[in-house]
Motif scaffolding. Structure first.
Motif: not given
Length: 219
Positions: A121, A125, A128, A142-143, A146, A150
């Motif tokens: 995660e 994350g 991203f 939204r990246m 998100f 994460l």
């Protein structure tokens, strides 16, 4: 004249608010970009290169180990934060050639990947978050949000649930207060189309007066 002035003033207020709301996502995206690219410590977690404190640390260790991108690309991502850190700590600018030594990435290929695989995660994350901070300069999306969610879930899972199990107190997970700041700006960087939301709301039916009530009014 008074009526015209009042109507123009009331029309200017919504326009000003609309312009301000449309700029929030762009400003938040830039702030989030500087938080990431300048390597402001957000967390502390064990990784392949030792202890990672920013998404760029986690991402760069993986990119160097996997050889997905050339070393020069990874160095270009690391260099702005290394310069700021060097100026703050000892008022010196680090050498471009010493970047891998500074971040303990020279022997990263020999390190075991188990440490990062146990924290998928945080790893995903971080990818991203770094990519979202770069893309957000051109088009907020939204990246970033998100990726931050994460990372936070991975930190919570390890800190509260104890997965993976850590017996070394010096390598315990730690969340800096700046992580909450990064999350706020990641959420604010999401651009919402208010016009599209307004169109998606079904129109409310207008109640029509009964014919009897119309006749009573005419009488």
């Amino acid at each position: 004249m008074a009526t015209a002035t009042t109507s123009s003033t009331s029309a200017a207020v919504p326009a000003t608010k609309k312009g301000w709301f449309s700029n929030v996502s762009s400003i938040a995206s830039r702030v989030f970009f500087f938080l990431i690219i300048l390597q402001i410590p957000l967390f502390r977690v064990s990784c392949r290169s030792g202890m990672c404190m920013t998404p760029i640390h986690v991402t760069s260790s993986q990119l160097i180990a996997s050889e997905v991108f050339p070393v020069a690309v990874v160095k270009s991502i690391l260099y702005p934060g290394a310069v700021i850190n060097g100026l703050v700590t000892n008022m010196s600018v680090p050498s471009w050639n010493d970047l891998l030594d500074i971040y303990n990435l020279t022997t990263i290929k020999e390190a075991s990947p188990v440490t990062d695989l146990q924290r998928l995660e945080i790893l995903a994350g971080s990818y991203f978050a770094v990519a979202g901070s770069l893309v957000g300069l051109l088009k907020p999306g939204r990246m970033s949000m998100f990726g931050t969610l994460l990372i936070l879930w991975g930190l919570v899972k390890e800190g509260l649930l104890g997965k993976p199990v850590n017996t070394d107190p010096s390598k315990a997970v730690y969340v800096y207060p700046t992580m909450m700041i990064a999350m706020v700006f990641a959420f604010l960087s999401v651009k919402y189309d208010l016009k599209k939301v307004a169109r998606s709301v079904p129109p409310q039916p207008v109640a029509k007066p009964l014919q009897s009530s119309r006749k009573n009014k005419l009488k």
